[in-house]
Design a protein around this motif. Sequence first.
Motif, mmCIF file in Angstrom:
data_model
loop_
_atom_site.group_PDB
_atom_site.id
_atom_site.type_symbol
_atom_site.label_atom_id
_atom_site.label_comp_id
_atom_site.label_asym_id
_atom_site.label_seq_id
_atom_site.Cartn_x
_atom_site.Cartn_y
_atom_site.Cartn_z
ATOM 1 N N ILE A 193 9.782 -4.625 62.572
ATOM 2 C CA ILE A 193 8.366 -4.314 62.756
ATOM 3 C C ILE A 193 8.196 -3.962 64.228
ATOM 4 O O ILE A 193 8.530 -4.757 65.112
ATOM 5 C CB ILE A 193 7.475 -5.508 62.367
ATOM 6 N N GLU A 224 -7.462 5.073 52.556
ATOM 7 C CA GLU A 224 -6.719 3.875 52.137
ATOM 8 C C GLU A 224 -7.340 2.614 52.750
ATOM 9 O O GLU A 224 -7.488 1.587 52.085
ATOM 10 C CB GLU A 224 -5.252 4.029 52.549
ATOM 11 N N ARG A 275 -9.210 -0.429 50.669
ATOM 12 C CA ARG A 275 -8.719 -1.807 50.746
ATOM 13 C C ARG A 275 -9.653 -2.714 51.549
ATOM 14 O O ARG A 275 -9.353 -3.898 51.743
ATOM 15 C CB ARG A 275 -7.341 -1.841 51.396
ATOM 16 N N SER A 300 0.996 7.992 55.314
ATOM 17 C CA SER A 300 1.066 6.581 54.903
ATOM 18 C C SER A 300 1.248 5.697 56.126
ATOM 19 O O SER A 300 0.618 4.642 56.253
ATOM 20 C CB SER A 300 2.237 6.352 53.939
ATOM 21 N N HIS A 356 -0.634 2.590 58.099
ATOM 22 C CA HIS A 356 -0.011 1.343 58.548
ATOM 23 C C HIS A 356 -0.429 1.015 59.988
ATOM 24 O O HIS A 356 -0.746 -0.129 60.305
ATOM 25 C CB HIS A 356 1.521 1.450 58.495
ATOM 26 N N ALA A 413 -4.123 0.045 60.392
ATOM 27 C CA ALA A 413 -4.439 -1.297 59.877
ATOM 28 C C ALA A 413 -3.724 -2.408 60.635
ATOM 29 O O ALA A 413 -4.260 -3.519 60.752
ATOM 30 C CB ALA A 413 -4.092 -1.373 58.393
ATOM 31 N N THR A 414 -2.531 -2.145 61.144
ATOM 32 C CA THR A 414 -1.730 -3.246 61.715
ATOM 33 C C THR A 414 -1.223 -2.980 63.135
ATOM 34 O O THR A 414 -0.644 -3.871 63.757
ATOM 35 C CB THR A 414 -0.490 -3.532 60.833
ATOM 36 N N CYS A 469 1.279 -1.476 63.759
ATOM 37 C CA CYS A 469 2.737 -1.606 63.665
ATOM 38 C C CYS A 469 3.313 -0.638 62.644
ATOM 39 O O CYS A 469 2.608 -0.116 61.780
ATOM 40 C CB CYS A 469 3.118 -3.029 63.244
ATOM 41 N N LEU A 499 7.080 -0.084 60.182
ATOM 42 C CA LEU A 499 8.373 -0.571 59.707
ATOM 43 C C LEU A 499 9.414 0.480 60.051
ATOM 44 O O LEU A 499 9.321 1.614 59.587
ATOM 45 C CB LEU A 499 8.316 -0.788 58.191
ATOM 46 N N GLN A 530 4.151 -1.406 50.959
ATOM 47 C CA GLN A 530 4.606 -1.531 52.349
ATOM 48 C C GLN A 530 3.482 -1.964 53.291
ATOM 49 O O GLN A 530 3.703 -2.766 54.189
ATOM 50 C CB GLN A 530 5.227 -0.204 52.819
ATOM 51 N N LEU A 531 2.292 -1.441 53.075
ATOM 52 C CA LEU A 531 1.176 -1.846 53.928
ATOM 53 C C LEU A 531 0.848 -3.321 53.699
ATOM 54 O O LEU A 531 0.600 -4.072 54.652
ATOM 55 C CB LEU A 531 -0.051 -0.957 53.672
ATOM 56 N N GLY A 532 0.888 -3.730 52.441
ATOM 57 C CA GLY A 532 0.644 -5.143 52.133
ATOM 58 C C GLY A 532 1.665 -6.040 52.819
ATOM 59 O O GLY A 532 1.323 -7.091 53.370
ATOM 60 N N TYR A 533 2.915 -5.592 52.816
ATOM 61 C CA TYR A 533 3.983 -6.348 53.482
ATOM 62 C C TYR A 533 3.685 -6.500 54.972
ATOM 63 O O TYR A 533 3.808 -7.593 55.541
ATOM 64 C CB TYR A 533 5.318 -5.624 53.257
ATOM 65 N N LEU A 534 3.263 -5.396 55.593
ATOM 66 C CA LEU A 534 2.934 -5.442 57.021
ATOM 67 C C LEU A 534 1.737 -6.357 57.288
ATOM 68 O O LEU A 534 1.724 -7.126 58.252
ATOM 69 C CB LEU A 534 2.603 -4.034 57.528
ATOM 70 N N LEU A 535 0.737 -6.246 56.445
ATOM 71 C CA LEU A 535 -0.467 -7.074 56.630
ATOM 72 C C LEU A 535 -0.125 -8.561 56.560
ATOM 73 O O LEU A 535 -0.750 -9.386 57.228
ATOM 74 C CB LEU A 535 -1.526 -6.711 55.581
ATOM 75 N N GLN A 546 2.290 -9.890 57.852
ATOM 76 C CA GLN A 546 2.943 -10.303 59.104
ATOM 77 C C GLN A 546 1.909 -10.486 60.230
ATOM 78 O O GLN A 546 2.272 -10.489 61.408
ATOM 79 C CB GLN A 546 3.971 -9.251 59.556
#
Lengths: 478, 207
Positions: free
Chosen positions: A32, A51, A55, A159, A163, A166-167, A169, A171, B180-185, B187
């Motif tokens: 990450i 997205e 959510r 996508s 990510h 939202a975060t 970060c 992967l 994948q976004l759920g996985y990141l969230l 963390q």
Amino acid sequence: MSAPRTLFEKIWRRHVVSPEGVTAEAEGLPAIVYVDLHLVHEVTSPQAFTELVERGLPVRRPDLTLATMDHSTPTDPSIDDARLRVLDPEGSAQLDRLQANCERYGIPLYAMGDERRGIVHVIGPELGATQPGMTVVCGDSHTSTHGAVGALAFGIGTSEVGHVLATQCLLQHRPKTYEVRVDGRLQEGVVAKDIILAVIARLGIGGGTGHVFEYTGEAIRALDMEGRMTVCNMSIEGGARAGLIAPDEVTFAYLEGRPMAPSGDAWEAALEDWRSLPTDEGAAYDRSTTLDGSALEPMVTYGTNPGMAIPIAGAVPEDEAIEPEKRASFRKALDYMALEPGQQLQGKPIDVVFVGSCTNSRYSDLVAAANVLRGRKVADGLRVLIVPGSDAVKRQAERDGLAQVFVDAGAEWREAGCSMCLAMNGDQLAPGQYAVSTSNRNFEGRQGAGGRTFLASPLTAAASAITGRVTDVREVLS
Amino acid sequence: MSRSFTRYTGTMAPLPIQNIDTDQIIPASYLKVTDRSGLASGLFSRWRYRDGDPEGEPISDFVLNRAEHGEARILLAGDNFGCGSSREHAPWALVGYGFRAVISTSFADIFRSNALKNGLLVVPVAEDVSAALFDAVAANPATEVTIDLKAQALSLPGGGETNFEVDPFARRCLLDGTDQLGYLLNQASSIQAFEAANPARLDTRSG
């Protein structure tokens, strides 16, 4: 004392929130990686915002996010908002969507009319937002540009835009490193664009896949910041998602005093930190290659990918020079370009010259083109578009008389934007037309369906504008 | 849109061209959409239709317009597939058309990442395997192969199979539907700790 590390390794280590899988259960898990700056534009972001809305997620760090409008914006000065809504309702709707999304989530946006607006990869460094040691991402493959300041910068898909929104970060698996060393001093008339076209011609357009380039050597160190941006910009055309150049005094002098760069004590602290970033003596790269910069010549592409490039005085390769399994694709490219094996490009008549794009639309690029065009006229019947990379570049060029040089020569002086690089805003080639273009991609139809692109430097583009033919700038200047 | 993949058996559409870039997969004129749908008609449109216009005449010898490949849901392509732009519209268009997988000797990094996030499996194979597949399809367009993600195996037309590499995390996500976004969230606490230890030097709102 720790083991010697490359610039890439140093930046990577600083941004790992959690490392790649180490336990048996986590084997193969990506790292990450934290993102310091997320750049956003209208084309690759709407689905990512949707997205978040679906959510019910917030944007984690609007203060590390910056949006601009560039890809589909008009560069024709006569097209105002009202006309755009008629001419391009879809493009307008996309711009509206970006505006609404940024308002909703508190993301700073440089919309149409904002004097900070411009091509995302021009304004990032221009504002001092992209800084050494940072991780920078954007839903755009030319994000590699920002590697010129010593930032690890790469393009991501939509996508992943979601990510990061939202975060903050991503992967990621750790890429490998590839040193691209360019020794020696460049000859007169040979510039950053020629370096990177020669690199891609050498390595092939998939040569850097899975790797991050680090450009080193005397010819790279001698480039100014904007030249370094041109080189790093086209890393992706060599298959590498990112390209890096170690920060040095040239970098620091460029950044000092820019609106988003640190100032005062923070500047001094940043400088000390940035000086620790360059690759350590003895650090190993996974791969390396060396080019002799002093042997390079002005480069021009002949085919339908940026690796199909030759010195301007050279000829399109013969079939025999192409590996047998690649010949069909080679022939397909020549058919599209309506060129023959062995043909000289120099002297080939052209229809359009485009000076612009995130590769070559900065102030120094315009200076280079203007120095060739000053006191001269563009060839009869030739269309020449000069498209500054940002509103700031445009204003500076108007203040300093460059714009007048272009207008006097008979070129079109346009508003800032991506324009004919990807031809989604109405600036495009007609089928069958040939262009000498300072942009980054000569793919089939990239600059308009059926259009044919010769990629080259701003010097070559300006020289070709005068003659209406593919021209070696050294002949015009001599 | 399905983002899962386990196993698929079917025919292949051969596109023996190297360095197929994402501008060919989906031209920039299709990028003005604000959702993921409606891109299938733009897929390879400049090769597929006269003047690139989906309303216009199909170019009869382009692979997707040939009756014997009309049902194919595996694309068999030349080396370095998906190079160029990062547009995720490329896999959206391929998936929208119905493709489940792309077989090639190599893939561009960003395309690979984007494809796997959309249930489109990328299957890298050795040059001899690629050549054998192109030969088999040329000899018999109805040739079928099976792609088994769990076993990371591709069945070969002449019998036998070959294994292929796939990012283990992407594989897991495709097999069990991990988001994948759920996985990141999930963390978030690690991310928060990182942010506390590494205060930002930048504020984009200060410009």
